[in-house]
Design a protein around this motif. Sequence first.
Motif, PDB file in Angstrom:
ATOM      1  N   VAL A 503       0.837  -1.202   0.000  1.00 13.94           N
ATOM      2  CA  VAL A 503       0.000   0.000   0.000  1.00 13.94           C
ATOM      3  C   VAL A 503       0.875   1.256   0.000  1.00 13.94           C
ATOM      4  O   VAL A 503       0.635   2.200  -0.769  1.00 13.94           O
ATOM      5  CB  VAL A 503      -0.949  -0.014   1.213  1.00 13.94           C
ATOM      6  CG1 VAL A 503      -1.669   1.322   1.340  1.00 13.94           C
ATOM      7  CG2 VAL A 503      -1.969  -1.139   1.082  1.00 13.94           C
ATOM      8  N   LEU A 504       1.889   1.277   0.850  1.00 17.02           N
ATOM      9  CA  LEU A 504       2.736   2.460   0.947  1.00 17.02           C
ATOM     10  C   LEU A 504       3.548   2.676  -0.318  1.00 17.02           C
ATOM     11  O   LEU A 504       3.787   3.821  -0.727  1.00 17.02           O
ATOM     12  CB  LEU A 504       3.668   2.333   2.152  1.00 17.02           C
ATOM     13  CG  LEU A 504       2.993   2.429   3.522  1.00 17.02           C
ATOM     14  CD1 LEU A 504       3.978   2.122   4.632  1.00 17.02           C
ATOM     15  CD2 LEU A 504       2.378   3.808   3.729  1.00 17.02           C
ATOM     16  N   MET A 505       3.980   1.611  -0.961  1.00 13.31           N
ATOM     17  CA  MET A 505       4.756   1.772  -2.184  1.00 13.31           C
ATOM     18  C   MET A 505       3.890   2.277  -3.336  1.00 13.31           C
ATOM     19  O   MET A 505       4.388   2.917  -4.261  1.00 13.31           O
ATOM     20  CB  MET A 505       5.428   0.445  -2.546  1.00 13.31           C
ATOM     21  CG  MET A 505       6.622   0.132  -1.650  1.00 13.31           C
ATOM     22  SD  MET A 505       7.554  -1.323  -2.152  1.00 13.31           S
ATOM     23  CE  MET A 505       6.408  -2.620  -1.722  1.00 13.31           C
ATOM     24  N   LEU A 506       2.602   2.007  -3.287  1.00 14.12           N
ATOM     25  CA  LEU A 506       1.706   2.582  -4.287  1.00 14.12           C
ATOM     26  C   LEU A 506       1.559   4.079  -4.079  1.00 14.12           C
ATOM     27  O   LEU A 506       1.401   4.837  -5.049  1.00 14.12           O
ATOM     28  CB  LEU A 506       0.328   1.911  -4.208  1.00 14.12           C
ATOM     29  CG  LEU A 506       0.224   0.499  -4.785  1.00 14.12           C
ATOM     30  CD1 LEU A 506      -1.155  -0.083  -4.496  1.00 14.12           C
ATOM     31  CD2 LEU A 506       0.490   0.497  -6.280  1.00 14.12           C
ATOM     32  N   GLU A 507       1.620   4.535  -2.825  1.00 11.37           N
ATOM     33  CA  GLU A 507       1.469   5.957  -2.556  1.00 11.37           C
ATOM     34  C   GLU A 507       2.723   6.722  -2.993  1.00 11.37           C
ATOM     35  O   GLU A 507       2.628   7.704  -3.715  1.00 11.37           O
ATOM     36  CB  GLU A 507       1.212   6.162  -1.055  1.00 11.37           C
ATOM     37  CG  GLU A 507       0.480   7.449  -0.729  1.00 11.37           C
ATOM     38  CD  GLU A 507       1.396   8.643  -0.754  1.00 11.37           C
ATOM     39  OE1 GLU A 507       0.975   9.700  -1.250  1.00 11.37           O
ATOM     40  OE2 GLU A 507       2.524   8.523  -0.302  1.00 11.37           O
ATOM     41  N   GLY A 508       3.887   6.268  -2.572  1.00 10.15           N
ATOM     42  CA  GLY A 508       5.133   6.719  -3.160  1.00 10.15           C
ATOM     43  C   GLY A 508       5.712   8.036  -2.689  1.00 10.15           C
ATOM     44  O   GLY A 508       6.801   8.391  -3.130  1.00 10.15           O
ATOM     45  N   THR A 509       5.074   8.787  -1.812  1.00  8.75           N
ATOM     46  CA  THR A 509       5.634  10.058  -1.367  1.00  8.75           C
ATOM     47  C   THR A 509       6.713   9.822  -0.309  1.00  8.75           C
ATOM     48  O   THR A 509       6.894   8.715   0.184  1.00  8.75           O
ATOM     49  CB  THR A 509       4.546  10.965  -0.785  1.00  8.75           C
ATOM     50  OG1 THR A 509       3.967  10.322   0.366  1.00  8.75           O
ATOM     51  CG2 THR A 509       3.459  11.232  -1.812  1.00  8.75           C
ATOM     52  N   SER A 510       7.420  10.896   0.035  1.00  4.07           N
ATOM     53  CA  SER A 510       8.488  10.780   1.028  1.00  4.07           C
ATOM     54  C   SER A 510       7.941  10.365   2.387  1.00  4.07           C
ATOM     55  O   SER A 510       8.576   9.601   3.121  1.00  4.07           O
ATOM     56  CB  SER A 510       9.222  12.119   1.148  1.00  4.07           C
ATOM     57  OG  SER A 510       8.320  13.155   1.514  1.00  4.07           O
ATOM     58  N   ASP A 548      12.011   6.536  -4.671  1.00  5.39           N
ATOM     59  CA  ASP A 548      13.384   6.181  -4.317  1.00  5.39           C
ATOM     60  C   ASP A 548      13.312   5.240  -3.128  1.00  5.39           C
ATOM     61  O   ASP A 548      13.283   5.663  -1.981  1.00  5.39           O
ATOM     62  CB  ASP A 548      14.188   7.431  -3.976  1.00  5.39           C
ATOM     63  CG  ASP A 548      15.635   7.080  -3.662  1.00  5.39           C
ATOM     64  OD1 ASP A 548      15.995   5.899  -3.814  1.00  5.39           O
ATOM     65  OD2 ASP A 548      16.391   7.981  -3.264  1.00  5.39           O
ATOM     66  N   LEU A 549      13.225   3.951  -3.421  1.00  7.71           N
ATOM     67  CA  LEU A 549      13.070   2.955  -2.377  1.00  7.71           C
ATOM     68  C   LEU A 549      14.338   2.139  -2.196  1.00  7.71           C
ATOM     69  O   LEU A 549      14.306   1.074  -1.596  1.00  7.71           O
ATOM     70  CB  LEU A 549      11.887   2.028  -2.713  1.00  7.71           C
ATOM     71  CG  LEU A 549      10.538   2.728  -2.858  1.00  7.71           C
ATOM     72  CD1 LEU A 549       9.473   1.713  -3.247  1.00  7.71           C
ATOM     73  CD2 LEU A 549      10.143   3.415  -1.569  1.00  7.71           C
ATOM     74  N   SER A 550      15.455   2.609  -2.736  1.00 12.25           N
ATOM     75  CA  SER A 550      16.697   1.859  -2.598  1.00 12.25           C
ATOM     76  C   SER A 550      17.116   1.755  -1.134  1.00 12.25           C
ATOM     77  O   SER A 550      17.687   0.755  -0.719  1.00 12.25           O
ATOM     78  CB  SER A 550      17.802   2.521  -3.418  1.00 12.25           C
ATOM     79  OG  SER A 550      17.981   3.868  -3.013  1.00 12.25           O
TER      80      SER A 550
END
Length: 858
Positions: A503-510, A548-550
């Motif tokens: 869910v959070l990765m779909l949202e994608g904000t900082s 930027d999820l690295s």
Amino acid sequence: MSMNAVYCSTGVTCNPFEIKALLEVLDYREEFQSWVIENPDAANATVIQKLRTLSSSYRKAVIRLSYFLAAPTAGKEKKFLSEFKSPVAMELLTCMSAVMHLSQIFLLPYPNTTAVRNINGEEEISLLSNTMPGSLTADTVRYLRAHHLPHKLNALRSNDDVDDDKELCETFEEMLSSDQPEYWGVMTENEFSPFWKLVRSLVLRGCLKDAWDVLSHHSSRSNNREGFLHLRAILLSAPLPGGREDKFDYGFQIFSESNDDEEEDLIIGDIPYNAYEEWGCTSRHATFENHNNDGGGKAAGLRSAKSFYATWSNHVRIVMESGLKGGLLYRIPELRWAVFNVISGSTDSFDGWAEALCAELLYVHPMIRPEDICIRTQVAMDLYGDKNDENFYVNMLILSIMKMDAGCAIDALHKFGGGSSAALPTTLTALFCDLLVLAGCIPKKIVTSSTIGKMKDDDGILNRKIINLRKYLFLSAAWACEACFRATDDEDDEVGVRFASRVLMLEGTSQARSALLEILGRCMPASDAEATAWLSLVASSLSVAGDDLSEISSLIALSRARHYLENSQPGGAAFWMLRGAEAENCHLSAKKCTNNSRGIATIKLGAYCVQLASDLLKSVVSPTTMEETLVTNRLLIAQEVVRSIGQDDAISTSIDGITMSAFSFLCNVTDLCSALLQQKYRDVGSKICSCLVDRPAEDAVTTTLPLAHPTFWLDLFSVAYNILKTDELIADQEQKPSFDVDGIHILMTRLKLLESSFHGDNEFFRGQYNDEIKSIDNTQRQLGGSCIDSLFTFPEMRLLLERGLMRAFVERNSYRKLAAVADKKQKFKEASAFHAPSLLGGLEESIDLLLGPPPYAI
């Protein structure tokens, strides 16, 4: 939809069936995101159609769950499912599905709409102003039948009991199996029988196919064959918006079924059997995965539908005046009340506003303009709705959505469970809000005015606050997903974290990334399989622009590496460091970064390799270097890391030059120590030179740097000093020297740089390694000609190198001489083979000698 479900909460548990639905809706959203990435130049109409399909996918997951929870069960299955079949939860799901369905009709744009400019000059999609009359009639009819009209067999329900759907079906079968179904049931003198009530109810909702199935059981059908065939033609050729059955009222088949309907011949006025599809209805041969139209009639189809409908309604009007063939309308007068008064639009008796509106759209105003539907809905509610209706909130909600109030739809979903702590409704609310934002129905950020105390700023304007509603709902959904599974037992923590992460990765904000880091910090992966699954989740979102999820990938990988380090498994630790470096490299490749950016896992991997090499070198050159157990143990650790990294395919593509140099340095030191233990001094010398020779640097082609950092040169020279001393001891044993001429030259060059660095007058060290040289431990070096680690002084080392150079020259010259002799012998052998004497005897040999002597004769 009923009022008592509006403010209910579903709690914090999540049963297995809700988990399946939750997986489905997240998969649908991720598939859409993948399609967007793969088709960046897709046409607006295609994107709009994809958004509408996504909305239908969400509804399908919810409706399937509702059907399953409502399905009758028995035995062990009934006992197992009893705790999950909550009436409140089922009604909440029904309400959410209805809101999403109505929003899809009136809020989401259609492929035939165009973008216009709003008052702020921004591009905005206007739905109702760009659709033709009749384009939303079919969708509205199907919505009313699916969510507001009672069960189609409800006319058979008695007033004294509350028969369930199963009993209604049994009653229906009993009625049709009687000798005279039209007289079946208890009725008074001026009351119609349940048979005719059922027929009229089916005709009012547009289910003419079902109405004909009931009428075909009339006892006098065989005596009035011509009249019933005429009646059948009228009912089965009606081009009604929404179709003649309710199988596709949700816009798709809920479960796969076989379509056994056959195409019929043209019956009335050349009206095709499937003429109703021109309204924009889903074809009866369509499936959810491949449907012809997801709502909204097109211009050409609507014109055809209008023509067919006019032909059919004109024929109905003629029948009302002249009757059916064979005088059937006069022989069976109930047909006028149950069928023809309804399809001609001349009835005003309805059971509720939904039935009245449905009949009006079907038989009175099928070509109604989309913006007028909400007006007719309000009129129907005023005329046929209960003034004290407990569903007043629901009625106002319907009118608001029909007036394109997207905020009201999200507010309703929030009240129907989206504001609770349950995972599924909160996630559905967030995903549907995301859908409306993508469609342009809701702005990404909402500006609100503060009304608390009527506080105003210096300009006299109410204080405003910008709210990102989408982000807020996604964060709430993620927290709900994690909480639902933490509330059950610890074994389900992994599932909750995975859902929250998706869910959070779909949202994608900082802020979402920060929340994801916080979640992962509270619950790190407990196994390699779990960590691999989490890395796959993160990798699937790296293609989303702006994400930027690295750092999250590094955190996951390094947590497993830390686990292996704590359990003294260096190979596993190196493997997971490399996984983190691989994820970081994928992100940098996706972002097309040209700078020398390095991720935390990449840095950790390089530092780990350097630390292992340093420990191994220290154990070899320390005063207690004869403690072979320590050297052997550290060598085994280094060899395990080298095997783990060297056998991985990602080593050549996923790490930068600095980390690759560190790994190469570790490989050389490992081979050096292994050869030293086996007393293969020539291999030791080769590896020392490999560490000290100049190599092209990563940052500039013209700059060259050795593989070993200057902080390790003293250790390498200590090893070189020992084996040079050994070479002197065994010089008379015809043993080859450990260093060749090139190797001695490399050592001399590095020794000169190292000696000058101790005096601080070397530009090379000041320019390249100034900070590192300062960090060299003062106890490991003493200036001038003093001792270094009590092993050698600079004059001693220079003298050993000079002697070693002499031996290297002698060895090279002897090798060259031997090589020249061997080459000469090889050439003579080849010439001798070419001029070999003949087997026939000396005559031919004499003739050959007359031609000239053999070359290279000795």
